[in-house]
Every structure is written in structure tokens, then in C-alpha cells.
Motif scaffolding. Sequence first.
Motif, mmCIF file in Angstrom:
data_model
loop_
_atom_site.group_PDB
_atom_site.id
_atom_site.type_symbol
_atom_site.label_atom_id
_atom_site.label_comp_id
_atom_site.label_asym_id
_atom_site.label_seq_id
_atom_site.Cartn_x
_atom_site.Cartn_y
_atom_site.Cartn_z
ATOM 1 N N ASP A 112 2.456 76.642 21.798
ATOM 2 C CA ASP A 112 4.298 75.821 22.122
ATOM 3 C C ASP A 112 2.906 74.819 21.145
ATOM 4 O O ASP A 112 4.059 73.941 21.073
ATOM 5 C CB ASP A 112 3.476 75.292 23.495
ATOM 6 C CG ASP A 112 4.474 76.244 24.695
ATOM 7 O OD1 ASP A 112 5.514 76.949 23.908
ATOM 8 O OD2 ASP A 112 4.571 75.661 25.760
ATOM 9 N N CYS A 113 1.914 74.529 21.241
ATOM 10 C CA CYS A 113 1.661 73.572 20.320
ATOM 11 C C CYS A 113 0.602 74.090 18.880
ATOM 12 O O CYS A 113 -0.151 74.976 19.569
ATOM 13 C CB CYS A 113 1.416 72.703 21.106
ATOM 14 S SG CYS A 113 0.581 71.976 22.409
ATOM 15 N N VAL A 122 4.985 68.382 24.263
ATOM 16 C CA VAL A 122 6.098 68.901 24.213
ATOM 17 C C VAL A 122 6.250 69.398 25.852
ATOM 18 O O VAL A 122 7.367 69.691 26.202
ATOM 19 C CB VAL A 122 5.001 70.813 23.967
ATOM 20 C CG1 VAL A 122 5.733 71.947 24.475
ATOM 21 C CG2 VAL A 122 4.335 70.512 22.716
#
Length: 173
Positions: A112-113, A122
Motif C-alpha cells: 500500500d505504501c 494511507v
Amino acid sequence: DRLPGDVYSLISRYQLIMVGEMHGTNESSEMVIGFAEIMARNGDSVQVGFEIPSDQMTEFLTEHSDSSIYHSKFFSAISTDGRASVAWANAISRLNGNTKVKLFFYDINNGDCKNIDERDSVMYIKVKNKIKEKPGWKAITLSGNVHNKRLPFRGENTMAYYGIISRGWAGMR
């Protein structure tokens, strides 16, 4: 084990309630259950988010059973920070049975990051997107207390701070 009815008049005007805790405590989970149930009893639809990676709750998201909570990757692994507690599992179980309540999970998944410094950003986006999906619904989140701070903490921006500076939660009470 049940909030008095007059609590509803105090919280009903808010679209988002963020509950922070020291991970592993029982009281915060009980408060989230109480808030969600009193809102549902008063006709509100409620979505409740937990600071848990959704990819660690896939079995539950498919089956929605009590056994799938405890067999999930999140709750079957050794808890390193207290979130994978009986209190959180019980909250998910109890709220799962309420037709006016929908659950979601918003911590970061793998990929996700790029680095951990982006985590709160996020998580903010994930919560904001859930609110945008159901704009007429109430939303409650349960996470560590640092994520709910309205100002940066130890030089790091928090999930709540991102909501304020981006005005993403502007107009929400």
C-alpha cells in the motif's frame, strides 16, 4: 453493557467518531460497540472501521462468521502490539450480527505504501473513501490513540491530522 439513550443526543450530530486506545484495553472496544448499537437503535446506518489490514481479514470478509474472525491471519498470529485482542475480536463478532452495521478494516496492506512513514496518510485515505462510499452513514473508527491526534506526534503526521490539513473531513461534525 449498554449506553443510556441520552448519549445518542450527544453523538448523533457527528458523522465520524474516532476512538483511540492503548492497544489491548477492553474499554475502547466496548465504547465502540455501545456507540454503534445506540446509533443503529436510533435508525442510523453505521460503518465501523478497525486498524487492521484488510488482507489479514480475508477469511472473515468472505464468511462473516465468528470462527473466521479467530482463524483470520490477524487474530491467529501472535499479537505484537495488542490489537489482536479478545476485545477487538469480540467487538467484530458482536457488531457483525447487527444488520445496521457494516465493518471495514483500514490499516495498510503489503504494497500500500513505499515506506512506513506513509502509513497514517494511507489509513486516512482508506477511511475517507469509506465515508465517501456511504455519505449518509455514521462512521466510527478504532485505532491506536496516536493515529487520532489532531496534531503531529513526535514529528510525524497522524491520520486525524491528514484529515484536518487536507480538509478531507471538512464539513463533517
